[in-house]
Design a protein around this motif. Structure first.
Motif, short mmCIF file in Angstrom:
data_model
loop_
_atom_site.label_atom_id
_atom_site.label_comp_id
_atom_site.label_asym_id
_atom_site.label_seq_id
_atom_site.Cartn_x
_atom_site.Cartn_y
_atom_site.Cartn_z
N VAL A 72 -5.70 1.61 2.96
CA VAL A 72 -5.69 2.93 2.31
C VAL A 72 -4.99 3.92 3.26
O VAL A 72 -5.23 3.89 4.49
CB VAL A 72 -7.12 3.41 2.02
N PRO A 73 -4.15 4.79 2.74
CA PRO A 73 -3.46 5.77 3.61
C PRO A 73 -4.41 6.92 4.00
O PRO A 73 -5.33 7.27 3.27
CB PRO A 73 -2.32 6.27 2.73
N ILE A 74 -4.18 7.50 5.18
CA ILE A 74 -4.90 8.70 5.66
C ILE A 74 -3.93 9.87 5.54
O ILE A 74 -2.83 9.84 6.13
CB ILE A 74 -5.35 8.53 7.12
N LYS A 75 -4.31 10.87 4.73
CA LYS A 75 -3.42 11.98 4.44
C LYS A 75 -4.00 13.27 5.00
O LYS A 75 -5.19 13.53 4.89
CB LYS A 75 -3.23 12.12 2.93
N ALA A 76 -3.06 14.12 5.58
CA ALA A 76 -3.53 15.40 6.09
C ALA A 76 -2.42 16.46 6.04
O ALA A 76 -1.98 16.96 7.09
CB ALA A 76 -4.03 15.24 7.53
N PRO A 77 -1.88 16.91 4.95
CA PRO A 77 -2.02 16.27 3.63
C PRO A 77 -1.02 15.13 3.47
O PRO A 77 -1.04 14.42 2.50
CB PRO A 77 -1.70 17.40 2.68
N ILE A 78 -0.09 15.00 4.42
CA ILE A 78 0.83 13.87 4.33
C ILE A 78 0.20 12.70 5.04
O ILE A 78 -0.77 12.83 5.78
CB ILE A 78 2.19 14.23 4.97
N VAL A 79 0.79 11.50 4.78
CA VAL A 79 0.25 10.28 5.39
C VAL A 79 0.46 10.34 6.90
O VAL A 79 1.58 10.53 7.39
CB VAL A 79 0.93 9.04 4.81
N ILE A 80 -0.71 10.21 7.62
CA ILE A 80 -0.62 10.24 9.09
C ILE A 80 -1.04 8.90 9.70
O ILE A 80 -0.99 8.73 10.92
CB ILE A 80 -1.50 11.36 9.66
N ALA A 107 0.84 -1.21 0.00
CA ALA A 107 0.00 0.00 0.00
C ALA A 107 0.87 1.25 0.00
O ALA A 107 0.52 2.26 -0.62
CB ALA A 107 -0.91 -0.02 1.22
N GLY A 108 2.03 1.19 0.70
CA GLY A 108 2.93 2.34 0.71
C GLY A 108 3.50 2.60 -0.66
O GLY A 108 3.74 3.75 -1.03
N GLU A 109 3.75 1.56 -1.44
CA GLU A 109 4.30 1.72 -2.78
C GLU A 109 3.26 2.22 -3.77
O GLU A 109 3.55 3.03 -4.65
CB GLU A 109 4.88 0.39 -3.27
N ARG A 110 2.02 1.73 -3.63
CA ARG A 110 0.99 1.99 -4.64
C ARG A 110 -0.06 3.01 -4.20
O ARG A 110 -0.95 3.34 -4.97
CB ARG A 110 0.28 0.69 -5.00
#
Length: 778
Positions: A158-166, A136-139
């Motif tokens: 799925v990543p949570i972004k705020a705006p970076i992945v948190i 998931a980190g790669e794609r």
């Protein structure tokens, strides 16, 4: 039970034929439909796998959309940023419940679990699906199938972004029997999810009935995972699809198509075919009975007429028939009645008379001879039987044609009748063989009759402007001294006749020694066959010495036979007899096999010796000989250059074209070919130069008197010179003294073979002789 009625036979035959055709058709259609049904089942599995994977993919996309909605929720991201655990757990539960997810998990960037709706006790522990998280980190997101506590889950990260992945949100559905049933409804196949670990295969979920699930769980193995599978007396066509690799082992989906369901239409078609076949057989049976009755009724009437003809009643008139074929048969019966009497008389004549000469035939002569023996025995009298066989009669047929040959046979019959008394009986037994019965004549007194018959052949036969010289061999045997019945007398006369033909005499009286001679040779043939089969023959080797350097690296293999009872039997006694009977081929095969085996051993021992083996005329005309020689050379790893085959001029001249073909094939193997006994046959160097030969052997008849006969010396010198000009090696055989060796050396002869150097000797003795000769070649 044997069927005797023609009507029944016709009906049974054609009904059986129809039944056979129907059965064959049924079998062919059944086999074709069975193959098609199984192919369709396999094709359905391939299509079903594509549908199955598409459904899993769509379900993963739905999960991804739901998780993406959660990951973009502002309040959820704010709760993560502030660390509000209650709000995070509430948001995970609400979103998971909204799509009926069985698992919702939040993990931090350090891969620790922050919230877990399935197992809250895992909060603070390491995230378990490291590979899925890395993907998931790669794609920017990933989906997959994992095992949790022995159950399958389809997961989406799925990543949570705020705006970076948190952080990371993981959501999943349990893959259970209910999910499998949904997939079955869409794909139309039985679906089973299997996990594999070190302990083997495990059934995780399935749409199969309980009993079949138990049976499947008990038969899971690598061998059962392809082709067909039998579960509780139901066969399935199966296909194994790999879904994922997990830390505990790979996950597979087993797709199964019931062959019973797939073949249901085929079985229905089979039933229809059976019903149609039964109806066709019944209809055909009824029609066959009707038609057969109309055919066999008139035939029974005509059979009655034929039976009365058999009883001698030729006055019956067959009734008129209403069918053309039966009417023709009735007419034939009528004609047969008028012809039978004539044919019976003709048959009687042909049974006892030779149609060509008008003489009694073999059957009639045997009757006359039996009657004459009975009279002679009754009156204590004698009789003599003569057998006459024409010489070279086949040449007359081949050259002038059979009509001329028939005319010669008729004239011979006439002359034989003229040469004997009125009371004597002349008969033609077969072909060019005649017999004469002399009643009241002792065998010794028959010489005068034999002389008269011989003089009749002194007169030339004039046929169509041609003058023919016809000769014959004759033998005589007498009753009672030579035989007590017709069979024995004819056999004895036959032996005497063939002995006369072989010896060149015009006639010969039977001698009891002839029987002993024949029995001895028959016994000798049996013993020879046994000697070949039991390897009782022996090979001796006679050196062929080079005159240029004195080397003795060549030898001729000669067969020897020491009979267990009769002792040593010279080759001159059994070789010609073997050639006459055709057994010489087996003898030659034995000699070739053992000579090549011995030569192969010498080559392997780094002591190569070139071996010469004699071939007979029959061997030279055997098209299979080259292949057999090649096989023996290969079997014993012997180079062909160390083998020489010796052939006679007479063998070449018997059938030159066939002999030349065999010789060319032998020469192509790389071996040498020699003309043996050159000078005693009918060929010439002009003919031999067209043959693939490499060597000439001058016959001992020209060598034995070489030192004392100028004529022989000129012949030998001419042969050596011409042989060399043709590129041939020349060998002289039968050399027995040193003066002859010196003469041959001056003449330029290449090699010498004879007692002057050594007699034929066993293989080990030959090797010792060769070593001694090398030490002192003089």
């Amino acid at each position: 039970m044997r069927i005797r009625s023609l009507t029944s036979r016709i009906v049974v035959f054609f009904t059986s034929l129809l039944a056979l055709v129907l059965v064959a058709t049924f079998v062919l259609v059944s086999v074709a439909n069975l193959r098609i049904s199984r192919q369709n089942a396999a094709h359905e599995l391939v299509t079903g796998e594509r549908i199955f994977r598409r459904l899993l993919e769509q379900q993963g996309q739905q999960l991804t959309q739901a998780v993406s909605a959660l990951a973009t929720d502002y309040g959820f991201r704010q709760a993560i940023g502030t660390g509000d655990t209650d709000t995070i757990a509430s948001a995970l539960a609400n979103h998971g419940g909204r799509i009926k997810a069985d698992l919702v998990m939040l993990s931090r960037l350090d891969n620790t679990i922050q919230a877990d709706t399935l197992k809250p006790e895992r909060v603070g522990k390491s995230y378990p699906f490291v590979d899925l998280l890395a993907k998931a980190g790669e794609r920017g997101g990933a989906s997959g199938i994992e095992r949790i506590d022995g159950k399958l889950y389809q997961l989406v990260v799925v990543p949570i972004k705020a705006p970076i992945v948190i952080g990371w949100v993981t959501m999943g559905f349990e893959i259970n029997d209910e999910i499998a049933a949904d997939l079955k409804a869409l794909a139309g196949l039985q679906v089973s999810f299997l996990g594999r670990n070190q302990g083997g295969w495990n059934l995780l979920a399935s749409t199969l009935p309980p009993a079949q699930r138990i049976a499947l769980n008990g038969t899971l193995s690598d061998r059962q995972m392809a082709g067909r599978l039998a579960l509780e007396e139901e066969d399935y066509e199966i296909r194994l699809a790999k879904l994922a690799d997990t830390p505990e082992g790979p996950i597979h989906a087993l797709l199964a198509r019931s062959l019973k369901e797939a073949m249901a239409p085929f079985y229905a078609l089979q039933g229809t075919l059976v019903v149609l076949a039964l109806v066709a057989i019944v209809v055909f049976l009824l029609a066959g009975i009707r038609i057969a009755s109309r055919i066999t009724g008139p035939l029974r009437d005509l059979a009655g007429v034929a039976e009365r003809i058999q009883q001698g009643d030729y006055q019956q008139t067959p009734a008129t028939q209403d069918t053309r074929e039966i009417a023709q048969l009735a007419g034939s019966l009528a004609h047969m009645q008028t012809a039978i009497a004539e044919r019976e008389a003709e048959i009687t004549k042909l049974a006892f008379q030779d149609p060509l000469t008008g003489l009694p035939n073999r059957v009639r002569f045997n009757q006359l001879l039996d009657e004459a023996i009975a009279r002679a025995r009754e009156h204590d009298d004698s009789l003599t039987v003569l057998l006459i066989n024409l010489d070279r009669f086949q040449q007359i047929n081949d050259t002038l044609g059979h009509p001329t040959g028939d005319r010669v046979l008729a004239l011979v019959g006439e002359r034989l009748r003229e040469a004997v008394r009125f009371e004597d009986q002349v008969a033609r037994l077969s072909g060019d063989e005649y017999a004469v019965l002399l009643p009241g004549v002792q065998v010794g007194q028959s010489l005068s009759t034999l002389e008269r018959i011989h003089r009749t052949f002194d007169r030339r036969f004039e046929l169509g402007g041609r003058t023919l010289d016809v000769r014959a061999g004759m033998g005589a045997a007498g009753f009672p001294e030579h035989g007590q019945n017709a069979t024995d007398l004819l056999r004895c006369a036959d032996m005497a006749m063939y002995r006369a033909k072989r010896s060149g005499e015009p006639q010969m009286l039977y001698d009891p020694g002839m029987q002993s001679f024949r029995e001895e040779h028959l016994s000798l043939l049996g013993d020879l066959q046994q000697a070949v089969e039991r390897n009782e023959l022996t090979l001796y080797y006679q050196p062929k010495v080079s005159l240029a350097d004195g080397r003795a690296d060549e030898a001729e293999a000669l067969v020897r036979w020491i009979h267990p009872d009769k002792g040593f039997i010279p080759p001159g006694e059994f070789i010609p007899f073997a050639e006459q009977t055709g057994y010489i081929r087996e003898v030659t095969r034995w000699v070739l096999a053992h000579a090549i085996a011995q030569a192969g051993q010498w080559v392997a021992a780094d002591h190569p010796i070139k071996i010469s083996v004699n071939l007979s005329t029959r061997d030279l005309l055997d098209p299979g000989l080259p292949d057999q020689v090649a096989a023996l050379l290969a079997q014993h790893a012997m180079p062909a250059q160390y083998l020489c085959l010796e052939i006679t001029e007479s063998g070449l001249m018997e059938d030159p074209s066939r002999a030349l073909d065999v010789l060319n094939r032998l020469r192509a193997l790389g071996l040498s070919l020699a003309i043996d006994d050159y000078g005693t046959g009918y060929s010439s160097l002009a003919y031999i130069r067209r043959l693939p030969v490499t060597e000439l052997k001058i016959d001992r008849a020209f060598v034995i008197e070489l030192a004392h006969n100028d004529g022989d010396a000129q012949i030998v010198q001419s042969t050596i010179d011409l042989g060399h000009r043709l590129g041939l090696k020349v060998v002289a055989e039968g050399v027995e003294d040193q003066p002859t060796v010196a003469i041959l050396a001056r003449m330029g002869c290449d090699r010498i073979q004879g007692y002057v150097f050594g007699k034929p000797m066993p293989a080990d003795a030959f090797v010792r002789w060769q070593q001694e000769h090398a030490a002192s070649p003089a």
